[in-house]
Enzyme design. Structure first.
Site, PDB file in Angstrom:
ATOM      1  N   ASN A 186      62.109  63.715  92.585  1.00  0.00           N
ATOM      2  CA  ASN A 186      62.580  65.108  92.580  1.00  0.00           C
ATOM      3  C   ASN A 186      61.884  65.966  93.631  1.00  0.00           C
ATOM      4  O   ASN A 186      61.866  67.191  93.540  1.00  0.00           O
ATOM      5  CB  ASN A 186      62.343  65.711  91.189  1.00  0.00           C
ATOM      6  CG  ASN A 186      60.860  65.771  90.839  1.00  0.00           C
ATOM      7  OD1 ASN A 186      60.085  64.943  91.295  1.00  0.00           O
ATOM      8  ND2 ASN A 186      60.472  66.735  90.034  1.00  0.00           N
ATOM      9  N   GLU A 187      61.285  65.318  94.642  1.00  0.00           N
ATOM     10  CA  GLU A 187      60.438  66.042  95.602  1.00  0.00           C
ATOM     11  C   GLU A 187      61.121  67.258  96.225  1.00  0.00           C
ATOM     12  O   GLU A 187      60.492  68.297  96.422  1.00  0.00           O
ATOM     13  CB  GLU A 187      59.964  65.099  96.720  1.00  0.00           C
ATOM     14  CG  GLU A 187      58.766  64.242  96.360  1.00  0.00           C
ATOM     15  CD  GLU A 187      59.112  62.994  95.566  1.00  0.00           C
ATOM     16  OE1 GLU A 187      60.268  62.881  95.101  1.00  0.00           O
ATOM     17  OE2 GLU A 187      58.229  62.133  95.397  1.00  0.00           O
ATOM     18  N   LEU A 226      52.250  63.073  91.521  1.00  0.00           N
ATOM     19  CA  LEU A 226      51.029  63.530  92.201  1.00  0.00           C
ATOM     20  C   LEU A 226      50.566  64.853  91.616  1.00  0.00           C
ATOM     21  O   LEU A 226      51.378  65.687  91.212  1.00  0.00           O
ATOM     22  CB  LEU A 226      51.314  63.713  93.694  1.00  0.00           C
ATOM     23  CG  LEU A 226      51.779  62.476  94.453  1.00  0.00           C
ATOM     24  CD1 LEU A 226      51.743  62.746  95.947  1.00  0.00           C
ATOM     25  CD2 LEU A 226      50.909  61.277  94.116  1.00  0.00           C
ATOM     26  N   GLY A 251      55.908  60.766  91.874  1.00  0.00           N
ATOM     27  CA  GLY A 251      54.870  59.721  91.929  1.00  0.00           C
ATOM     28  C   GLY A 251      54.868  58.846  90.685  1.00  0.00           C
ATOM     29  O   GLY A 251      54.481  57.674  90.740  1.00  0.00           O
TER      30      GLY A 251
HETATM   31  C1  LIG Z   1      59.647  70.083 104.693  1.00  0.00           C
HETATM   32  C2  LIG Z   1      58.224  69.817 104.383  1.00  0.00           C
HETATM   33  C3  LIG Z   1      57.918  68.403 104.072  1.00  0.00           C
HETATM   34  C4  LIG Z   1      56.564  68.175 103.463  1.00  0.00           C
HETATM   35  C5  LIG Z   1      56.431  66.723 103.107  1.00  0.00           C
HETATM   36  C6  LIG Z   1      55.055  66.287 102.737  1.00  0.00           C
HETATM   37  C7  LIG Z   1      55.106  64.987 102.050  1.00  0.00           C
HETATM   38  C8  LIG Z   1      54.732  65.178 100.607  1.00  0.00           C
HETATM   39  C9  LIG Z   1      55.008  63.968  99.806  1.00  0.00           C
HETATM   40  C10 LIG Z   1      54.525  64.183  98.428  1.00  0.00           C
HETATM   41  C11 LIG Z   1      55.195  63.302  97.448  1.00  0.00           C
HETATM   42  C12 LIG Z   1      55.055  63.915  96.113  1.00  0.00           C
HETATM   43  C13 LIG Z   1      55.130  63.261  95.007  1.00  0.00           C
HETATM   44  C14 LIG Z   1      54.892  63.913  93.696  1.00  0.00           C
HETATM   45  O1  LIG Z   1      54.687  63.220  92.745  1.00  0.00           O
HETATM   46  S1  LIG Z   1      54.907  65.605  93.542  1.00  0.00           S
HETATM   47  C15 LIG Z   1      54.768  65.954  91.806  1.00  0.00           C
HETATM   48  C16 LIG Z   1      56.109  65.952  91.152  1.00  0.00           C
HETATM   49  N1  LIG Z   1      55.983  66.169  89.750  1.00  0.00           N
HETATM   50  C17 LIG Z   1      56.718  67.024  89.072  1.00  0.00           C
HETATM   51  O2  LIG Z   1      57.575  67.696  89.587  1.00  0.00           O
HETATM   52  C18 LIG Z   1      56.429  67.129  87.593  1.00  0.00           C
HETATM   53  C19 LIG Z   1      56.071  68.508  87.193  1.00  0.00           C
HETATM   54  N2  LIG Z   1      55.799  68.567  85.774  1.00  0.00           N
HETATM   55  C20 LIG Z   1      56.758  68.609  84.830  1.00  0.00           C
HETATM   56  O3  LIG Z   1      57.930  68.574  85.092  1.00  0.00           O
HETATM   57  C21 LIG Z   1      56.285  68.706  83.424  1.00  0.00           C
HETATM   58  O4  LIG Z   1      54.959  69.096  83.420  1.00  0.00           O
HETATM   59  C22 LIG Z   1      56.421  67.381  82.635  1.00  0.00           C
HETATM   60  C23 LIG Z   1      57.885  67.089  82.345  1.00  0.00           C
HETATM   61  C24 LIG Z   1      55.776  66.229  83.373  1.00  0.00           C
HETATM   62  C25 LIG Z   1      55.681  67.577  81.287  1.00  0.00           C
HETATM   63  O5  LIG Z   1      56.164  68.705  80.602  1.00  0.00           O
HETATM   64  P1  LIG Z   1      55.339  69.329  79.397  1.00  0.00           P
HETATM   65  O6  LIG Z   1      56.140  70.464  78.876  1.00  0.00           O
HETATM   66  O7  LIG Z   1      54.918  68.285  78.454  1.00  0.00           O
HETATM   67  O8  LIG Z   1      53.977  69.837  80.046  1.00  0.00           O
HETATM   68  P2  LIG Z   1      53.767  71.147  80.941  1.00  0.00           P
HETATM   69  O9  LIG Z   1      54.866  71.321  81.904  1.00  0.00           O
HETATM   70  O10 LIG Z   1      53.454  72.299  80.048  1.00  0.00           O
HETATM   71  O11 LIG Z   1      52.453  70.761  81.762  1.00  0.00           O
HETATM   72  C26 LIG Z   1      51.173  70.749  81.166  1.00  0.00           C
HETATM   73  C27 LIG Z   1      50.152  71.160  82.202  1.00  0.00           C
HETATM   74  O12 LIG Z   1      50.163  70.189  83.252  1.00  0.00           O
HETATM   75  C28 LIG Z   1      50.413  70.835  84.504  1.00  0.00           C
HETATM   76  N3  LIG Z   1      51.179  69.905  85.361  1.00  0.00           N
HETATM   77  C29 LIG Z   1      52.326  69.314  85.093  1.00  0.00           C
HETATM   78  N4  LIG Z   1      52.693  68.492  86.073  1.00  0.00           N
HETATM   79  C30 LIG Z   1      51.738  68.574  87.008  1.00  0.00           C
HETATM   80  C31 LIG Z   1      51.540  67.963  88.291  1.00  0.00           C
HETATM   81  N5  LIG Z   1      52.385  67.067  88.779  1.00  0.00           N
HETATM   82  N6  LIG Z   1      50.434  68.295  88.965  1.00  0.00           N
HETATM   83  C32 LIG Z   1      49.544  69.167  88.486  1.00  0.00           C
HETATM   84  N7  LIG Z   1      49.665  69.798  87.283  1.00  0.00           N
HETATM   85  C33 LIG Z   1      50.760  69.480  86.558  1.00  0.00           C
HETATM   86  C34 LIG Z   1      51.195  72.063  84.132  1.00  0.00           C
HETATM   87  O13 LIG Z   1      51.099  73.032  85.150  1.00  0.00           O
HETATM   88  C35 LIG Z   1      50.505  72.485  82.861  1.00  0.00           C
HETATM   89  O14 LIG Z   1      49.293  73.104  83.239  1.00  0.00           O
HETATM   90  P3  LIG Z   1      48.653  74.294  82.370  1.00  0.00           P
HETATM   91  O15 LIG Z   1      48.383  73.710  81.026  1.00  0.00           O
HETATM   92  O16 LIG Z   1      47.437  74.694  83.120  1.00  0.00           O
HETATM   93  O17 LIG Z   1      49.687  75.381  82.321  1.00  0.00           O
END
Ligand SMILES: CCCCCCCCCCC/C=C/C(=O)SCCNC(=O)CCNC(=O)[C@H](O)C(C)(C)COP(=O)(O)OP(=O)(O)OC[C@H]1O[C@@H](n2cnc3c(N)ncnc32)[C@H](O)[C@@H]1OP(=O)(O)O
Length: 322
Positions: free
Chosen positions: A198-199, A131, A176
């Protein structure tokens, strides 16, 4: 133009269509994807366009469209549609992208000539980063609700998809992203990437419908460990625990999925009904509680502590580059 009508006027499928311009006819033929007409049309292609049949056929057999971060390639020869996520930098799922996926999946579902879908990524090293965290950080209330509803709708459509779905996981696939892959019928992953829910590492909790899939695949004990610690499995670990079905070198991922699909020569109705029996309990459970699920999501996301943790996580992603 009526779908299902042969643009070459071969007599199959309804009223004759005539085109002054042969190029336009070729385009129409590709759009209609009417492989049974190919033999009949061979003669027309040659006489009207002057082009060799093989050349025309190659163009006819694969149509590619690109829209809203998605590339859809249809191979009319195999009936396989490849749906490629193409939203740089990381295919994160924001509101518009989820809506686009939902709509496109609906169109593919209605496409009589499609028997299977390969879900993959057009980006290097990333399948889907999950997400879009910026949708959940300091959100606007209305958009947050819409975002969550779109995720629910897209997931219900993908998970209950009547045709065969296979994930070609050509990069990292956290949270996601793992949900998308787990919702497919078969998963082939490239070596040396990571996948998992990994949430907790972001200070949030995977929704029950994400967890249901995990438990279904990994079992209760392993899910308890992996979910609490927010573990991301390497490709090789994912294979060991059954989260993916095959791990192969990156360049072999798509050919491996295509080969697997060619071996699934199962009567479509029997396969589809079996999938439905196994899966309907999960997507119906969400469908029946969609509003409550959305309200609890909004309530939890707006908690100050959750906002703080999401902010820090976003910052840590940005700081990686420094
Ligand atoms: C007790 C309280 C309970 C609350 C419960 C509420 C219920 C909520 C349920 C929600 C369920 C959530 C599901 C999800 O999917 S959450 C998202 C999880 N995703 C991650 O953790 C991934 C994060 N990203 C990474 O690990 C890396 O980016 C990745 C390995 C995917 C790629 O690495 P790479 O080195 O190639 O690229 P960068 O890290 O440099 O990223 C490039 C740019 O993209 C931005 N980015 C990355 N991931 C996301 C994302 N998921 N959303 C938005 N933006 C993202 C990153 O910041 C970089 O941006 P900039 O270029 O501007 O720096």
């Amino acid at each position: 133009m009526r779908a299902g009508t042969c643009a070459w006027n071969c007599g199959r499928g309804g009223s004759p269509l005539r085109y002054a311009n042969a190029e336009r006819s070729m385009a129409a033929l590709r759009t209609l994807r009417f492989p049974s007409c190919l033999a009949f049309c061979r003669k027309h292609v040659n006489s009207i366009t002057g082009r060799s049949f093989a050349k025309c056929q190659a163009r006819f057999l694969s149509s590619v469209t690109e829209r809203d971060g998605l590339q859809v390639s249809h191979n009319s020869n195999t009936g396989v549609v490849t749906l490629s996520m193409n939203k740089p930098p990381v295919n994160s799922l924001n509101l518009e992208f989820l809506q686009s996926m939902h709509k496109t999946l609906g169109e593919i579902q209605d496409d009589q000539d499609c028997r299977a879908v390969i879900l993959t990524s057009g980006l290097t090293n990333i399948f889907c980063a999950g997400l879009d965290i910026t949708e959940m950080y300091q959100p606007d209330d209305k958009r947050l609700r819409e975002f969550w509803t779109s995720l629910q709708d897209m997931w219900i459509r993908l998970y209950s998809f009547p045709k065969t779905t296979m994930a070609a996981i050509t990069g990292h696939s956290p949270a996601g992203g793992a949900l998308l892959a787990m919702s497919c019928d078969y998963r082939v992953m490239a070596e040396n990437f990571t996948i998992g829910l990994n949430e907790t590492k972001l200070g949030i909790v995977a929704p029950t419908w994400f967890i249901d899939l995990y438990v279904g695949i990994l079992g209760q004990r392993l899910s308890e460990l992996a979910l609490q610690t927010g573990k991301l499995f390497t490709s090789e670990e994912a294979l060991k625990v059954g989260l993916v079905d095959q791990v192969v070198p990156l360049n072999d991922v798509i050919p491996t999925v295509e080969k697997e699909l060619s071996e699934w020569k199962i009567p479509a109705l029997a396969r589809g009904m079996t999938k439905d029996v196994l899966r309907r309990i999960y997507w119906r459970k969400l469908q029946e509680t969609q509003d409550v699920d959305t309200e609890s999501f909004v309530f939890l996301i707006k908690q100050e502590k959750v906002q703080q943790t999401l902010g820090l996580y976003l910052q840590s992603l940005k700081n990686k580059k420094k």
